[in-house]
Motif scaffolding. Structure first.
Motif, PDB file in Angstrom:
ATOM      1  N   PRO A 150       0.888  -1.178   0.075  1.00 23.14           N
ATOM      2  CA  PRO A 150      -0.137   0.007  -0.102  1.00 23.14           C
ATOM      3  C   PRO A 150       0.837   1.359   0.110  1.00 23.14           C
ATOM      4  CG  PRO A 150      -0.954  -1.528   1.495  1.00 23.14           C
ATOM      5  CD  PRO A 150       0.435  -2.138   0.974  1.00 23.14           C
ATOM      6  N   LYS A 151       1.803   1.170   0.638  1.00 19.50           N
ATOM      7  CA  LYS A 151       2.786   2.553   0.596  1.00 19.50           C
ATOM      8  C   LYS A 151       3.494   2.675  -0.434  1.00 19.50           C
ATOM      9  CE  LYS A 151       6.666   4.558   3.162  1.00 19.50           C
ATOM     10  NZ  LYS A 151       7.562   4.558   4.174  1.00 19.50           N
ATOM     11  N   ILE A 152       3.807   1.744  -1.195  1.00 16.16           N
ATOM     12  CA  ILE A 152       4.520   1.623  -2.547  1.00 16.16           C
ATOM     13  C   ILE A 152       3.344   2.247  -3.603  1.00 16.16           C
ATOM     14  CG2 ILE A 152       5.605   0.382  -4.357  1.00 16.16           C
ATOM     15  CD1 ILE A 152       7.546   1.095  -2.229  1.00 16.16           C
ATOM     16  N   SER A 153       2.371   1.574  -3.429  1.00 14.06           N
ATOM     17  CA  SER A 153       1.444   2.087  -4.460  1.00 14.06           C
ATOM     18  C   SER A 153       0.731   3.491  -4.108  1.00 14.06           C
ATOM     19  CB  SER A 153      -0.090   1.295  -4.434  1.00 14.06           C
ATOM     20  OG  SER A 153       0.457  -0.058  -4.753  1.00 14.06           O
ATOM     21  N   ARG A 154       0.903   3.987  -3.116  1.00 18.92           N
ATOM     22  CA  ARG A 154       0.552   5.403  -2.774  1.00 18.92           C
ATOM     23  C   ARG A 154       1.554   6.287  -3.241  1.00 18.92           C
ATOM     24  NH1 ARG A 154       0.360   5.101   2.277  1.00 18.92           N
ATOM     25  NH2 ARG A 154       2.465   6.040   2.661  1.00 18.92           N
ATOM     26  N   HIS A 155       2.754   6.103  -3.093  1.00 21.87           N
ATOM     27  CA  HIS A 155       3.764   6.648  -3.641  1.00 21.87           C
ATOM     28  C   HIS A 155       4.071   6.797  -5.373  1.00 21.87           C
ATOM     29  CE1 HIS A 155       5.702   7.936  -0.205  1.00 21.87           C
ATOM     30  NE2 HIS A 155       6.058   6.933   0.316  1.00 21.87           N
ATOM     31  N   LEU A 156       3.678   5.655  -5.538  1.00 21.02           N
ATOM     32  CA  LEU A 156       3.726   5.595  -7.292  1.00 21.02           C
ATOM     33  C   LEU A 156       2.420   6.185  -7.891  1.00 21.02           C
ATOM     34  CD1 LEU A 156       4.463   1.496  -7.546  1.00 21.02           C
ATOM     35  CD2 LEU A 156       5.529   3.405  -8.560  1.00 21.02           C
ATOM     36  N   SER A 157       1.374   6.340  -7.328  1.00 18.52           N
ATOM     37  CA  SER A 157       0.035   7.018  -7.566  1.00 18.52           C
ATOM     38  C   SER A 157       0.597   8.588  -7.560  1.00 18.52           C
ATOM     39  CB  SER A 157      -1.041   6.906  -6.582  1.00 18.52           C
ATOM     40  OG  SER A 157      -2.105   7.680  -7.087  1.00 18.52           O
ATOM     41  N   LEU A 158       1.295   9.289  -6.684  1.00 19.66           N
ATOM     42  CA  LEU A 158       1.627  10.579  -6.715  1.00 19.66           C
ATOM     43  C   LEU A 158       2.330  10.649  -7.749  1.00 19.66           C
ATOM     44  CD1 LEU A 158       2.245  12.669  -3.785  1.00 19.66           C
ATOM     45  CD2 LEU A 158       3.926  12.768  -5.741  1.00 19.66           C
ATOM     46  N   LEU A 159       3.588   9.620  -8.043  1.00 19.02           N
ATOM     47  CA  LEU A 159       4.591  10.167  -9.065  1.00 19.02           C
ATOM     48  C   LEU A 159       3.910   9.995 -10.339  1.00 19.02           C
ATOM     49  CD1 LEU A 159       7.603   7.847  -7.615  1.00 19.02           C
ATOM     50  CD2 LEU A 159       7.663  10.002  -7.937  1.00 19.02           C
ATOM     51  N   ARG A 160       2.991   9.072 -10.671  1.00 16.22           N
ATOM     52  CA  ARG A 160       2.154   9.048 -11.580  1.00 16.22           C
ATOM     53  C   ARG A 160       1.353  10.496 -12.131  1.00 16.22           C
ATOM     54  NH1 ARG A 160      -0.839   4.728 -11.092  1.00 16.22           N
ATOM     55  NH2 ARG A 160      -2.699   5.957 -10.602  1.00 16.22           N
ATOM     56  N   SER A 161       0.723  10.803 -10.975  1.00 15.93           N
ATOM     57  CA  SER A 161       0.017  12.033 -11.307  1.00 15.93           C
ATOM     58  C   SER A 161       0.670  12.955 -11.519  1.00 15.93           C
ATOM     59  CB  SER A 161      -0.913  12.250 -10.046  1.00 15.93           C
ATOM     60  OG  SER A 161      -0.195  12.629  -8.890  1.00 15.93           O
ATOM     61  N   THR A 162       2.024  13.287 -11.288  1.00 13.46           N
ATOM     62  CA  THR A 162       2.957  14.535 -11.415  1.00 13.46           C
ATOM     63  C   THR A 162       3.311  14.270 -12.746  1.00 13.46           C
ATOM     64  OG1 THR A 162       3.746  14.338  -8.891  1.00 13.46           O
ATOM     65  CG2 THR A 162       5.122  15.452 -10.686  1.00 13.46           C
ATOM     66  N   GLY A 163       3.350  12.992 -13.396  1.00 10.96           N
ATOM     67  CA  GLY A 163       3.666  13.057 -14.602  1.00 10.96           C
ATOM     68  C   GLY A 163       4.979  12.569 -15.019  1.00 10.96           C
ATOM     69  N   LEU A 164       5.723  12.096 -13.903  1.00  9.36           N
ATOM     70  CA  LEU A 164       7.061  11.410 -13.977  1.00  9.36           C
ATOM     71  C   LEU A 164       7.105   9.908 -14.360  1.00  9.36           C
ATOM     72  CD1 LEU A 164       8.602  12.882 -10.576  1.00  9.36           C
ATOM     73  CD2 LEU A 164       9.081  13.607 -12.885  1.00  9.36           C
ATOM     74  N   LEU A 165       5.784   9.340 -13.918  1.00  9.12           N
ATOM     75  CA  LEU A 165       5.691   7.598 -14.615  1.00  9.12           C
ATOM     76  C   LEU A 165       4.565   7.474 -15.355  1.00  9.12           C
ATOM     77  CD1 LEU A 165       6.575   6.063 -11.242  1.00  9.12           C
ATOM     78  CD2 LEU A 165       8.280   6.569 -12.786  1.00  9.12           C
ATOM     79  N   LEU A 166       4.564   6.501 -16.135  1.00  8.49           N
ATOM     80  CA  LEU A 166       3.451   5.871 -16.722  1.00  8.49           C
ATOM     81  C   LEU A 166       3.421   4.559 -16.171  1.00  8.49           C
ATOM     82  CD1 LEU A 166       3.446   6.889 -20.463  1.00  8.49           C
ATOM     83  CD2 LEU A 166       1.905   7.723 -18.677  1.00  8.49           C
ATOM     84  N   ASP A 167       1.958   3.923 -16.210  1.00  9.01           N
ATOM     85  CA  ASP A 167       2.054   2.499 -16.008  1.00  9.01           C
ATOM     86  C   ASP A 167       1.183   1.868 -17.153  1.00  9.01           C
ATOM     87  OD1 ASP A 167      -0.475   3.823 -15.762  1.00  9.01           O
ATOM     88  OD2 ASP A 167      -1.324   2.639 -14.061  1.00  9.01           O
ATOM     89  N   ARG A 168       1.704   0.514 -17.181  1.00  8.66           N
ATOM     90  CA  ARG A 168       0.632  -0.571 -17.833  1.00  8.66           C
ATOM     91  C   ARG A 168       0.448  -1.669 -17.280  1.00  8.66           C
ATOM     92  NH1 ARG A 168       3.403  -4.897 -20.040  1.00  8.66           N
ATOM     93  NH2 ARG A 168       5.615  -5.028 -19.356  1.00  8.66           N
ATOM     94  N   ARG A 169      -0.496  -2.103 -17.473  1.00  4.16           N
ATOM     95  CA  ARG A 169      -1.199  -3.327 -17.066  1.00  4.16           C
ATOM     96  C   ARG A 169      -0.804  -4.637 -17.644  1.00  4.16           C
ATOM     97  NH1 ARG A 169      -4.119  -4.501 -12.774  1.00  4.16           N
ATOM     98  NH2 ARG A 169      -4.648  -2.344 -12.319  1.00  4.16           N
TER      99      ARG A 169
END
Length: 116
Positions: free
Chosen positions: A44-63
């Protein structure tokens, strides 16, 4: 892509988010389970940080199936990429334990991580 310097630096000011970003920069793409293992932190902690990095525009995700993989946004400005590359190059010792745990993870037939 426009990123304000204050947004980038605020995103990277947290130790966990900086480690996540540098690990992804070093590996090109990582899934959540690889990050939880290498950083020895809860999902949960990692996912929360990933969400913030994605919303800032630094990261993209793919399923891919049940896994979500993260990579640096391919349209990051050159100045952001330069900061990440220089920080990664100058701080290998700081990330050594994280990288060692990441490399020690078991891999499946297609070099995919074997996640629990």
């Amino acid at each position: 892509m426009q990123l304000a310097p204050t947004d980038v630096f605020k995103s990277l000011a947290d130790d966990t988010r900086l480690r996540i970003t540098l690990l992804i920069a070093s590996a090109d793409e990582l899934c959540v389970c690889e990050l939880t293992e290498s950083l020895q932190t809860s999902q949960p902690k990692i996912s929360r940080h990933l969400s913030l990095l994605r919303s800032t525009g630094l990261l993209l995700d793919r399923r891919q199936g049940q896994w979500v993989y993260y990579r640096l946004h391919p349209q990051l400005p050159v100045w952001v990429l330069n900061i990440l590359q220089q920080t990664l190059a100058a701080n290998q010792q700081w990330l050594a334990d994280d990288l060692q745990r990441l490399q020690a993870m078991p891999r499946g037939p297609l070099n995919q991580p074997v996640c629990n």
